[in-house]
Design an enzyme around this catalytic site. Sequence first.
Site, PDB file in Angstrom:
ATOM      1  N   SER A 148       0.836  -1.205   0.000  1.00 34.23           N
ATOM      2  CA  SER A 148       0.000   0.000   0.000  1.00 34.23           C
ATOM      3  C   SER A 148       0.871   1.254   0.000  1.00 34.23           C
ATOM      4  CB  SER A 148      -0.858  -0.007   1.279  1.00 34.23           C
ATOM      5  OG  SER A 148      -1.353   1.294   1.579  1.00 34.23           O
ATOM      6  N   TYR A 161      -3.349  -0.008  10.032  1.00 35.04           N
ATOM      7  CA  TYR A 161      -3.188  -0.376   8.622  1.00 35.04           C
ATOM      8  C   TYR A 161      -1.769  -0.053   8.151  1.00 35.04           C
ATOM      9  CZ  TYR A 161      -4.480  -0.559   3.619  1.00 35.04           C
ATOM     10  OH  TYR A 161      -4.564  -0.856   2.281  1.00 35.04           O
ATOM     11  N   LYS A 165       0.907  -2.731   6.821  1.00 34.38           N
ATOM     12  CA  LYS A 165       1.412  -2.670   5.449  1.00 34.38           C
ATOM     13  C   LYS A 165       2.912  -2.348   5.418  1.00 34.38           C
ATOM     14  CE  LYS A 165      -2.421  -3.577   3.208  1.00 34.38           C
ATOM     15  NZ  LYS A 165      -2.634  -4.816   2.445  1.00 34.38           N
TER      16      LYS A 165
HETATM   17  P1  NAP Z   1     -11.955  -4.999  -0.273  1.00 37.94           P
HETATM   18  O1  NAP Z   1     -12.807  -4.538  -1.391  1.00 37.94           O
HETATM   19  O2  NAP Z   1     -12.338  -4.670   1.139  1.00 37.94           O
HETATM   20  O3  NAP Z   1     -11.720  -6.597  -0.403  1.00 37.94           O
HETATM   21  C1  NAP Z   1     -10.942  -7.241   0.575  1.00 37.94           C
HETATM   22  C2  NAP Z   1     -11.241  -8.716   0.459  1.00 37.94           C
HETATM   23  O4  NAP Z   1     -10.523  -9.421   1.490  1.00 37.94           O
HETATM   24  C3  NAP Z   1     -12.719  -9.003   0.681  1.00 37.94           C
HETATM   25  O5  NAP Z   1     -13.169 -10.039  -0.169  1.00 37.94           O
HETATM   26  C4  NAP Z   1     -12.723  -9.458   2.122  1.00 37.94           C
HETATM   27  O6  NAP Z   1     -13.808 -10.273   2.469  1.00 37.94           O
HETATM   28  C5  NAP Z   1     -11.451 -10.264   2.170  1.00 37.94           C
HETATM   29  N1  NAP Z   1     -11.066 -10.546   3.565  1.00 37.94           N
HETATM   30  C6  NAP Z   1     -11.099  -9.703   4.609  1.00 37.94           C
HETATM   31  N2  NAP Z   1     -10.677 -10.336   5.722  1.00 37.94           N
HETATM   32  C7  NAP Z   1     -10.382 -11.621   5.365  1.00 37.94           C
HETATM   33  C8  NAP Z   1      -9.906 -12.771   6.067  1.00 37.94           C
HETATM   34  N3  NAP Z   1      -9.666 -12.730   7.379  1.00 37.94           N
HETATM   35  N4  NAP Z   1      -9.734 -13.926   5.376  1.00 37.94           N
HETATM   36  C9  NAP Z   1     -10.015 -13.985   4.057  1.00 37.94           C
HETATM   37  N5  NAP Z   1     -10.470 -12.930   3.319  1.00 37.94           N
HETATM   38  C10 NAP Z   1     -10.644 -11.763   3.979  1.00 37.94           C
HETATM   39  O7  NAP Z   1     -10.484  -4.420  -0.454  1.00 37.94           O
HETATM   40  P2  NAP Z   1      -9.708  -4.010  -1.789  1.00 37.94           P
HETATM   41  O8  NAP Z   1      -9.787  -2.528  -1.953  1.00 37.94           O
HETATM   42  O9  NAP Z   1     -10.085  -4.927  -2.909  1.00 37.94           O
HETATM   43  O10 NAP Z   1      -8.213  -4.316  -1.286  1.00 37.94           O
HETATM   44  C11 NAP Z   1      -7.633  -5.585  -1.479  1.00 37.94           C
HETATM   45  C12 NAP Z   1      -6.220  -5.481  -0.938  1.00 37.94           C
HETATM   46  O11 NAP Z   1      -5.569  -4.344  -1.538  1.00 37.94           O
HETATM   47  C13 NAP Z   1      -6.170  -5.249   0.568  1.00 37.94           C
HETATM   48  O12 NAP Z   1      -5.047  -5.914   1.104  1.00 37.94           O
HETATM   49  C14 NAP Z   1      -5.959  -3.727   0.674  1.00 37.94           C
HETATM   50  O13 NAP Z   1      -5.309  -3.378   1.881  1.00 37.94           O
HETATM   51  C15 NAP Z   1      -5.071  -3.490  -0.501  1.00 37.94           C
HETATM   52  N6  NAP Z   1      -5.049  -2.122  -1.025  1.00 37.94           N
HETATM   53  C16 NAP Z   1      -6.215  -1.523  -1.411  1.00 37.94           C
HETATM   54  C17 NAP Z   1      -6.121  -0.220  -1.959  1.00 37.94           C
HETATM   55  C18 NAP Z   1      -7.322   0.539  -2.410  1.00 37.94           C
HETATM   56  O14 NAP Z   1      -7.179   1.756  -2.642  1.00 37.94           O
HETATM   57  N7  NAP Z   1      -8.480  -0.074  -2.536  1.00 37.94           N
HETATM   58  C19 NAP Z   1      -4.888   0.388  -2.125  1.00 37.94           C
HETATM   59  C20 NAP Z   1      -3.743  -0.277  -1.670  1.00 37.94           C
HETATM   60  C21 NAP Z   1      -3.848  -1.551  -1.142  1.00 37.94           C
HETATM   61  P3  NAP Z   1     -15.065  -9.552   3.182  1.00 37.94           P
HETATM   62  O15 NAP Z   1     -15.960  -9.151   2.085  1.00 37.94           O
HETATM   63  O16 NAP Z   1     -15.644 -10.577   4.080  1.00 37.94           O
HETATM   64  O17 NAP Z   1     -14.529  -8.365   3.968  1.00 37.94           O
HETATM   65  C1  GCO Z   2      -6.896   5.224   3.273  1.00 42.25           C
HETATM   66  C2  GCO Z   2      -7.017   4.310   2.080  1.00 42.25           C
HETATM   67  C3  GCO Z   2      -5.666   3.785   1.676  1.00 42.25           C
HETATM   68  C4  GCO Z   2      -5.827   2.826   0.532  1.00 42.25           C
HETATM   69  C5  GCO Z   2      -4.511   2.284   0.109  1.00 42.25           C
HETATM   70  C6  GCO Z   2      -3.583   3.334  -0.414  1.00 42.25           C
HETATM   71  O1  GCO Z   2      -7.810   5.217   4.116  1.00 42.25           O
HETATM   72  O2  GCO Z   2      -5.874   5.927   3.326  1.00 42.25           O
HETATM   73  O3  GCO Z   2      -7.908   3.251   2.359  1.00 42.25           O
HETATM   74  O4  GCO Z   2      -5.061   3.165   2.758  1.00 42.25           O
HETATM   75  O5  GCO Z   2      -6.621   1.759   0.887  1.00 42.25           O
HETATM   76  O6  GCO Z   2      -3.922   1.501   1.078  1.00 42.25           O
HETATM   77  O7  GCO Z   2      -2.454   2.664  -0.950  1.00 42.25           O
END
Ligand code: NAP
Ligand code: GCO
Length: 267
Positions: A148, A161, A165
Site C-alpha cells: 500500500s 493499517y 502494510k
Molecule cells: P476490499 O474490497 O475490502 O476486499 C478485501 C477482500 O478481502 C474481501 O473479499 C474481504 O472479504 C477479504 N477478507 C477480509 N478479511 C479476510 C480474512 N480474514 N480472510 C479472508 N479474506 C478476507 O479491499 P480491496 O480494496 O479490494 O483491497 C484488497 C487489498 O488491496 C487489501 O489488502 C488492501 O489493503 C489493498 N489495497 C487496497 C487499496 C485501495 O485503494 N483499494 C490500495 C492499496 C492496497 P469480506 O468481504 O468478508 O470483507
Molecule cells: C486510506 C485508504 C488507503 C488505501 C490504500 C492506499 O484510508 O488511506 O484506504 O489506505 O486503501 O492503502 O495505498
Amino acid sequence: MSFSMDLFNLDGKIALVTGATYGIGFALAEALAKAGATIVFNDINQDLVDKGMAAYKEADIEAHGYVADVTNEEQVGAFVAQVEKEVGVIDILINNAGIIKRIPMLEMSAADFRQVIDIDLNGPFIVAKAVLPGMIKKGHGKIINICSMMSELGRETVAGYAAAKGGLKMLTKNICSEFGEANIQCNGIGPGYIATPQTAPLREKQADGSRHPFDEFIIAKTPAARWGEASDLQGPAVFLASDASNFVNGHILYVDGGILAYIGKQP
Ligand code: NAP
Ligand code: GCO
C-alpha cells in the site's frame, strides 16, 4: 534465452488469490486467468465464496473457491492441503485479503489495532508459510504481497493499517531473502488509491453533490489526477506472477499514478 512474449504466459500454473470475491483480488485473479492460470480463491464464509464463484462464472473464468480465514493457521493449512489434492500444488500466491479500520489512534482500541495487524500482516505470513513447502518441492514459486501507499507513508486514522502494510513490505523482503535460492520470487504490489468498496467512503459525494474532500485531496496528490482502477493493477500482477520477472525479487512495485513521486498540486 531470447526474449519471447511467452515469458508472460501462465499456462499450467495454479494461482491462489486470497480474499478474491471482488475488488482488487477479483481483478488480479481475472488477469492471471486470462494469462492462462487456474484460479483458486478463498473468502471468510460460504456466502462470499458462492458470490465469488458466480462472479467468476459470469466472467467465464474457471475458479475453485474455498472458505478459509487467512488469520486461522489450522483452517489455512487444511485449505491448502485440500487445494493440493483437488487442484494441484500452488505455483503463485497473491496475498490480497485485507481490511482497514479508519479510527483516530487515541480512539482506536488495542483490539482494533490487533485485528488489522492479524488480517493484513499475520494472514499473509500464515498463507505464505502454508504454500512455500509445495513451491520448494516444485522448484519454483511466485509470492506477491499486496502492500500500500501506507507501506511508505502515514496518515491520520490508519495507524493499524500503516503498521501492517509497513510490516508486509519487510515480510516481502524477508521471504525474498530466505527463499530466493529455492527459485521463489517474493515481491509486493503497492497500489495507490484505487476505486473499490474499501475506499468507497473516501469517494462519497457530499450532500450538495460536490466531491468528498478526500477525493479532491487524492486527485491533487496524484500526477495522473485520477483514482486508480483495479484494472490498472492487472498488468503488473501478471508480470510479477510470470517468468518475465524471474530476477525481480524483494521489490515493491508501486502502481500509484505517481503519488509517491509528487509533492502535490499547489492549491
Ligand atoms: P476490499 O474490497 O475490502 O476486499 C478485501 C477482500 O478481502 C474481501 O473479499 C474481504 O472479504 C477479504 N477478507 C477480509 N478479511 C479476510 C480474512 N480474514 N480472510 C479472508 N479474506 C478476507 O479491499 P480491496 O480494496 O479490494 O483491497 C484488497 C487489498 O488491496 C487489501 O489488502 C488492501 O489493503 C489493498 N489495497 C487496497 C487499496 C485501495 O485503494 N483499494 C490500495 C492499496 C492496497 P469480506 O468481504 O468478508 O470483507
Ligand atoms: C486510506 C485508504 C488507503 C488505501 C490504500 C492506499 O484510508 O488511506 O484506504 O489506505 O486503501 O492503502 O495505498
